[in-house]
Write a protein that holds these residues in place. Structure first.
Motif, short mmCIF file in Angstrom:
data_model
loop_
_atom_site.label_atom_id
_atom_site.label_comp_id
_atom_site.label_asym_id
_atom_site.label_seq_id
_atom_site.Cartn_x
_atom_site.Cartn_y
_atom_site.Cartn_z
N PHE A 1 -4.30 -2.41 -22.25
CA PHE A 1 -5.13 -1.39 -21.77
C PHE A 1 -5.01 -1.18 -20.17
O PHE A 1 -4.91 0.19 -19.87
N LEU A 2 -4.87 -1.97 -19.59
CA LEU A 2 -4.76 -1.97 -17.86
C LEU A 2 -3.31 -0.80 -17.70
O LEU A 2 -3.40 -0.11 -16.82
N LEU A 3 -2.28 -1.25 -18.28
CA LEU A 3 -1.18 -0.56 -18.22
C LEU A 3 -1.23 0.76 -18.82
O LEU A 3 -0.70 1.80 -18.02
N ASP A 4 -1.73 0.95 -19.88
CA ASP A 4 -1.69 2.27 -20.61
C ASP A 4 -2.70 3.08 -19.81
O ASP A 4 -2.48 4.45 -19.71
N GLN A 5 -3.82 2.62 -19.15
CA GLN A 5 -4.72 3.57 -18.36
C GLN A 5 -4.40 3.49 -17.00
O GLN A 5 -5.02 4.26 -16.26
N HIS A 6 -3.10 3.19 -16.54
CA HIS A 6 -2.46 3.12 -15.17
C HIS A 6 -3.53 2.60 -14.10
O HIS A 6 -3.74 3.19 -12.96
N ILE A 7 -4.18 1.31 -14.70
CA ILE A 7 -5.27 0.81 -13.48
C ILE A 7 -4.41 0.00 -12.66
O ILE A 7 -4.80 -0.07 -11.43
N ILE A 8 -3.56 -0.79 -12.97
CA ILE A 8 -2.75 -1.31 -12.19
C ILE A 8 -1.61 -0.67 -11.29
O ILE A 8 -0.94 0.09 -12.17
N PRO A 9 -1.57 -0.67 -10.07
CA PRO A 9 -0.76 0.29 -9.43
C PRO A 9 0.60 -0.07 -9.58
O PRO A 9 0.94 -1.19 -9.61
N GLU A 10 1.57 0.91 -9.52
CA GLU A 10 3.03 0.67 -9.49
C GLU A 10 3.38 -0.11 -8.64
O GLU A 10 4.43 -0.52 -8.87
N GLU A 11 2.85 -0.24 -7.73
CA GLU A 11 3.42 -1.22 -6.29
C GLU A 11 3.14 -2.62 -6.61
O GLU A 11 3.49 -3.37 -5.96
N GLN A 12 2.37 -3.08 -7.61
CA GLN A 12 2.07 -4.23 -7.67
C GLN A 12 3.52 -5.05 -8.86
O GLN A 12 3.69 -4.29 -9.88
N ARG A 13 4.05 -5.90 -8.32
CA ARG A 13 5.05 -6.50 -8.74
C ARG A 13 4.91 -7.92 -9.61
O ARG A 13 5.71 -8.54 -10.18
N GLY A 14 3.86 -8.67 -9.06
CA GLY A 14 3.50 -9.89 -9.54
C GLY A 14 2.72 -10.07 -10.93
O GLY A 14 1.94 -9.19 -11.36
N PHE A 15 3.00 -11.04 -11.69
CA PHE A 15 2.67 -11.39 -12.79
C PHE A 15 2.80 -10.32 -13.84
O PHE A 15 1.91 -10.08 -14.96
N LEU A 16 3.72 -9.46 -13.74
CA LEU A 16 3.70 -8.26 -14.89
C LEU A 16 5.40 -8.43 -15.38
O LEU A 16 6.39 -8.72 -14.49
N SER A 17 5.37 -8.30 -16.65
CA SER A 17 6.92 -8.34 -17.17
C SER A 17 7.78 -7.36 -16.66
O SER A 17 7.44 -6.24 -16.49
N GLY A 18 8.92 -7.55 -16.50
CA GLY A 18 9.88 -6.74 -15.89
C GLY A 18 9.86 -6.49 -14.30
O GLY A 18 10.66 -5.58 -14.04
N LYS A 19 9.05 -7.15 -13.72
CA LYS A 19 8.90 -6.59 -12.36
C LYS A 19 9.15 -8.10 -11.38
O LYS A 19 8.87 -9.26 -12.07
N SER A 20 9.65 -7.87 -10.22
CA SER A 20 9.90 -8.98 -9.31
C SER A 20 9.93 -8.72 -8.02
O SER A 20 9.43 -7.36 -7.48
N THR A 21 10.22 -9.66 -6.96
CA THR A 21 10.07 -9.68 -5.77
C THR A 21 11.35 -8.62 -5.33
O THR A 21 11.43 -8.33 -4.00
N ILE A 22 12.37 -8.62 -5.91
CA ILE A 22 13.67 -7.89 -5.41
C ILE A 22 13.09 -6.53 -4.78
O ILE A 22 13.95 -6.00 -3.66
N SER A 23 12.12 -5.59 -5.42
CA SER A 23 11.89 -4.28 -4.98
C SER A 23 11.01 -4.41 -3.79
O SER A 23 10.78 -3.21 -3.20
N ASN A 24 10.49 -5.61 -3.14
CA ASN A 24 9.69 -5.67 -2.14
C ASN A 24 10.31 -6.03 -0.88
O ASN A 24 9.99 -7.17 -0.15
#
Length: 129
Positions: free
Chosen positions: A12-35
């Motif tokens: 729900f949170l991802l489908d509704q774009h509630i979590i900002p694109e800038e959040q890299r933590g606790f999400l599958s496929g994202k990491s600190t490399i882009s920070n």
């Protein structure tokens, strides 16, 4: 039970774009490399409220001690609830930013110091400035 709630909530949170694109933590496929950014702020009291712990050594048990920060270790919902709690920052920050778990990094050009100061005040109040 937490896993079932987690799967539904994160979708729900991802489908509704509630979590900002800038959040890299606790999400599958994202990491600190882009920070790769310049100013990092850790939320000092992330998530605990009215919790305590005790220490047992042999038969001796300590008094209850308040827990002042953190997400319960092993919690499935704790991390996603925290990033949901901080998701509205995208609506109040004017500077570019990136987030990883309980860290947020703001970056701006040197001639926009007032914007950075306003962003910090919006996040933490004027008591820090």
């Amino acid at each position: 039970m937490e896993s079932i709630i987690y799967e539904t909530l994160i979708k729900f949170l991802l489908d509704q774009h509630i979590i900002p694109e800038e959040q890299r933590g606790f999400l599958s496929g994202k990491s600190t490399i882009s920070n790769f950014l310049s100013l990092s702020i850790e939320f000092p009291k992330a998530f605990f409220s009215d919790r305590t712990f005790r220490v047992r050594v042999g038969d001796a048990l300590s008094e209850h001690i308040p827990i002042l920060s953190g997400v319960p270790q092993g919690s499935i919902l704790g991390p996603v609830l925290f990033i949901t709690y901080t998701a509205e920052l995208k609506d109040i920050i004017q500077s570019r930013f990136a987030m990883y778990a309980d860290d947020i990094k703001l970056y701006n050009t040197s001639n926009n110091q007032s914007i950075l100061k306003n962003d910090l005040s919006a996040m933490f109040g004027s008591i820090y400035w």
